[in-house]
Enzyme design. Sequence first.
Site, PDB file in Angstrom:
ATOM      1  N   LYS A  68       0.875  -1.180   0.000  1.00 39.48           N
ATOM      2  CA  LYS A  68       0.000   0.000   0.000  1.00 39.48           C
ATOM      3  C   LYS A  68       0.908   1.224   0.000  1.00 39.48           C
ATOM      4  O   LYS A  68       1.436   1.620   1.047  1.00 39.48           O
ATOM      5  CB  LYS A  68      -0.888  -0.037   1.247  1.00 39.48           C
ATOM      6  CG  LYS A  68      -2.231   0.637   1.115  1.00 39.48           C
ATOM      7  CD  LYS A  68      -2.192   2.086   0.778  1.00 39.48           C
ATOM      8  CE  LYS A  68      -1.776   2.949   1.930  1.00 39.48           C
ATOM      9  NZ  LYS A  68      -1.478   4.344   1.539  1.00 39.48           N
ATOM     10  N   SER A 104       4.791   8.347   9.355  1.00 41.77           N
ATOM     11  CA  SER A 104       4.797   9.231  10.526  1.00 41.77           C
ATOM     12  C   SER A 104       4.494   8.451  11.810  1.00 41.77           C
ATOM     13  O   SER A 104       3.923   7.354  11.769  1.00 41.77           O
ATOM     14  CB  SER A 104       3.736  10.321  10.325  1.00 41.77           C
ATOM     15  OG  SER A 104       2.472   9.715  10.175  1.00 41.77           O
ATOM     16  N   GLU A 148       8.682   1.911  11.168  1.00 41.21           N
ATOM     17  CA  GLU A 148       9.795   2.870  11.108  1.00 41.21           C
ATOM     18  C   GLU A 148       9.172   4.243  10.923  1.00 41.21           C
ATOM     19  O   GLU A 148       8.448   4.474   9.945  1.00 41.21           O
ATOM     20  CB  GLU A 148      10.732   2.550   9.941  1.00 41.21           C
ATOM     21  CG  GLU A 148      11.551   1.303  10.161  1.00 41.21           C
ATOM     22  CD  GLU A 148      12.391   1.345  11.426  1.00 41.21           C
ATOM     23  OE1 GLU A 148      12.717   2.450  11.907  1.00 41.21           O
ATOM     24  OE2 GLU A 148      12.698   0.268  11.954  1.00 41.21           O
ATOM     25  N   CYS A 159      13.690  10.871   6.545  1.00 40.56           N
ATOM     26  CA  CYS A 159      13.487  10.628   7.976  1.00 40.56           C
ATOM     27  C   CYS A 159      14.789  10.804   8.732  1.00 40.56           C
ATOM     28  O   CYS A 159      14.785  11.088   9.925  1.00 40.56           O
ATOM     29  CB  CYS A 159      12.931   9.233   8.196  1.00 40.56           C
ATOM     30  SG  CYS A 159      13.947   7.973   7.437  1.00 40.56           S
TER      31      CYS A 159
HETATM   32  P1  NAD Z   1       2.313   9.117   6.529  1.00 41.32           P
HETATM   33  O1  NAD Z   1       2.401   8.567   7.909  1.00 41.32           O
HETATM   34  O2  NAD Z   1       1.350  10.194   6.255  1.00 41.32           O
HETATM   35  O3  NAD Z   1       1.949   7.922   5.522  1.00 41.32           O
HETATM   36  C1  NAD Z   1       2.727   6.751   5.434  1.00 41.32           C
HETATM   37  C2  NAD Z   1       1.860   5.649   4.872  1.00 41.32           C
HETATM   38  O4  NAD Z   1       0.881   5.267   5.839  1.00 41.32           O
HETATM   39  C3  NAD Z   1       1.080   6.046   3.620  1.00 41.32           C
HETATM   40  O5  NAD Z   1       1.040   4.938   2.751  1.00 41.32           O
HETATM   41  C4  NAD Z   1      -0.285   6.373   4.180  1.00 41.32           C
HETATM   42  O6  NAD Z   1      -1.307   6.301   3.227  1.00 41.32           O
HETATM   43  C5  NAD Z   1      -0.421   5.311   5.245  1.00 41.32           C
HETATM   44  N1  NAD Z   1      -1.348   5.596   6.336  1.00 41.32           N
HETATM   45  C6  NAD Z   1      -1.659   6.806   6.866  1.00 41.32           C
HETATM   46  N2  NAD Z   1      -2.534   6.646   7.882  1.00 41.32           N
HETATM   47  C7  NAD Z   1      -2.771   5.311   8.008  1.00 41.32           C
HETATM   48  C8  NAD Z   1      -3.574   4.521   8.863  1.00 41.32           C
HETATM   49  N3  NAD Z   1      -4.340   5.084   9.823  1.00 41.32           N
HETATM   50  N4  NAD Z   1      -3.592   3.185   8.700  1.00 41.32           N
HETATM   51  C9  NAD Z   1      -2.833   2.590   7.747  1.00 41.32           C
HETATM   52  N5  NAD Z   1      -2.048   3.300   6.883  1.00 41.32           N
HETATM   53  C10 NAD Z   1      -2.019   4.643   7.015  1.00 41.32           C
HETATM   54  O7  NAD Z   1       3.798   9.550   6.107  1.00 41.32           O
HETATM   55  P2  NAD Z   1       4.307  10.225   4.750  1.00 41.32           P
HETATM   56  O8  NAD Z   1       3.884  11.658   4.715  1.00 41.32           O
HETATM   57  O9  NAD Z   1       3.984   9.378   3.580  1.00 41.32           O
HETATM   58  O10 NAD Z   1       5.898  10.153   4.965  1.00 41.32           O
HETATM   59  C11 NAD Z   1       6.589  11.042   5.780  1.00 41.32           C
HETATM   60  C12 NAD Z   1       6.848  10.436   7.146  1.00 41.32           C
HETATM   61  O11 NAD Z   1       7.519   9.202   6.993  1.00 41.32           O
HETATM   62  C13 NAD Z   1       7.766  11.280   8.013  1.00 41.32           C
HETATM   63  O12 NAD Z   1       7.300  11.263   9.328  1.00 41.32           O
HETATM   64  C14 NAD Z   1       9.100  10.541   7.913  1.00 41.32           C
HETATM   65  O13 NAD Z   1       9.987  10.766   8.987  1.00 41.32           O
HETATM   66  C15 NAD Z   1       8.662   9.143   7.836  1.00 41.32           C
HETATM   67  N6  NAD Z   1       9.686   8.284   7.247  1.00 41.32           N
HETATM   68  C16 NAD Z   1      10.338   7.418   8.067  1.00 41.32           C
HETATM   69  C17 NAD Z   1      11.341   6.593   7.547  1.00 41.32           C
HETATM   70  C18 NAD Z   1      12.068   5.621   8.417  1.00 41.32           C
HETATM   71  O14 NAD Z   1      12.629   4.672   7.886  1.00 41.32           O
HETATM   72  N7  NAD Z   1      12.092   5.806   9.726  1.00 41.32           N
HETATM   73  C19 NAD Z   1      11.656   6.671   6.185  1.00 41.32           C
HETATM   74  C20 NAD Z   1      10.956   7.574   5.389  1.00 41.32           C
HETATM   75  C21 NAD Z   1       9.961   8.366   5.926  1.00 41.32           C
END
Ligand code: NAD
Length: 462
Positions: A158, A208, A227, A261
């Site tokens: 997804k 996030s 993560e 991140c």
């Molecule tokens: P996001 O949390 O908005 O979305 C991430 C994914 O989760 C998307 O596919 C989204 O559609 C899905 N999602 C959102 N809410 C959900 C729910 N309630 N249930 C299931 N799935 C859900 O994050 P983003 O804006 O796509 O990415 C940025 C974030 O990702 C930043 O916080 C960044 O630090 C983090 N990030 C972390 C790493 C790591 O390895 N630690 C790497 C890259 C990005």
Amino acid sequence: MTDAPVRSSNPARPGDLVVEVPATSAAEVAAAADAARAAQQEWAAQPPTARATALSAAADAVAAASEELTALMVREVGKPLVEARGEAARAVAILRYYAQQVLDPDGETYPAPGDTLLMARRRPRGVAGLITPWNFPFAIPLWKAAPALAFGNAVLLKPAPESTGCALRLAELLGDVLPDGLLAVVPGGAETGQAVVGQADVVSFTGSVAAGAKVREAAGAVPVQCEMGGQNASVVLPDADVDGTAAVLAGAAMGYAGQKCTATSRVVVVDDGHGFTERFADAFATAVTKLGTGAPEEDGVTVGPVISERARDAVLAAAREAEGSGGRVLTGGSAPQREGWFVEPTLVAGVDPDARVAQEEVFGPFAAVLGVQDADEAVRVANGVRYGLAAAVFTRDLGHALNLADRLDAGLVRVNAATSGVDFYAPFGGVKESSYGPREQGKAARDLYTQVHTVTISGGAA
Ligand code: NAD
């Protein structure tokens, strides 16, 4: 309930629609999971060499398409050309690496009487539900999917809505070389993500902290890895090389417009009592202004647009908030007059380490310089956030480097190197609220995507 249709558009030219598709409904996710489960049985039963060959073919397919994938990343998520090229190459390397891991030992034997064999073998878990962010639209899906497949699982991916085009193209490329149904991309938002969690035998999430918490809760008893975000500190000691460190930190904080991140968001400068903090802040601001900004497809650009209008406004709001709480903007702080979600790389100084802009992830080209009096205070400030993903120390003194590296609460610590940067063959993950569950990447991935079967074979009379 099904999410609204998924649309992704070019952040540098928002009128350029990259993809628009319906969100996958819960019933469609369930159907994809059924197909994946059936395909997984056959996949796991294949000779390991066949799985290795299929993953090598996947690497070849991605390699052959790398220029096209690079262009798609530039267009859909605004990744600067040089970084997009790097990610396309990394995608291939990840697949090749896990193609080889298929043939690694899959367990151990244990001491037992002479007529008995006692062994612990790794078995696939079944269907891996992968939920990914947009910022590494090929590398992150693949550093989860490649090990999942290598160890005999099927995959439901997804992707983030913002990178749907990249994920659908990846599904086409892999679909040509993998058995039908083994890997399915299910576009959508949070609802589709929840449906994936509901169908999966193992879940890996990157995104996030807030979304990760919901995924973790929904996963219940299913093994899950999350993560999440960071508020990564780089500690600069007064013996550090000023200009060299400033240049590295400018890239670490602002490269890909800070949307990693592992980006450095706080630069904790230890003063020498003779104005080192001011000298370093000046050099850092100068290094940031030298970065190539502009359209991500242009050579030499390292800071392109941010992903959305909301993301741009968050950087502007953080700059105003820093000023409002007694800080000052060293460079940046506004948005250029041009089409697209561009915002100047922004450095602030003089904010309290407890200020919101120094505590929470802005996820854009924004960093705070925090002055401290000594190394102990630097450690306290660096560790004084709820996150713990990456940290760095800059010094010429090896003893200081080792001592500080040991005391920083972060899953990844770098000495004289940018916090941003990931080696796909080494364990990756954070501490505190940045991560949950086992590490990913490298050999560590096996722990999530397999379960241990302890088998005793007695050759004696039954
Ligand atoms: P996001 O949390 O908005 O979305 C991430 C994914 O989760 C998307 O596919 C989204 O559609 C899905 N999602 C959102 N809410 C959900 C729910 N309630 N249930 C299931 N799935 C859900 O994050 P983003 O804006 O796509 O990415 C940025 C974030 O990702 C930043 O916080 C960044 O630090 C983090 N990030 C972390 C790493 C790591 O390895 N630690 C790497 C890259 C990005």
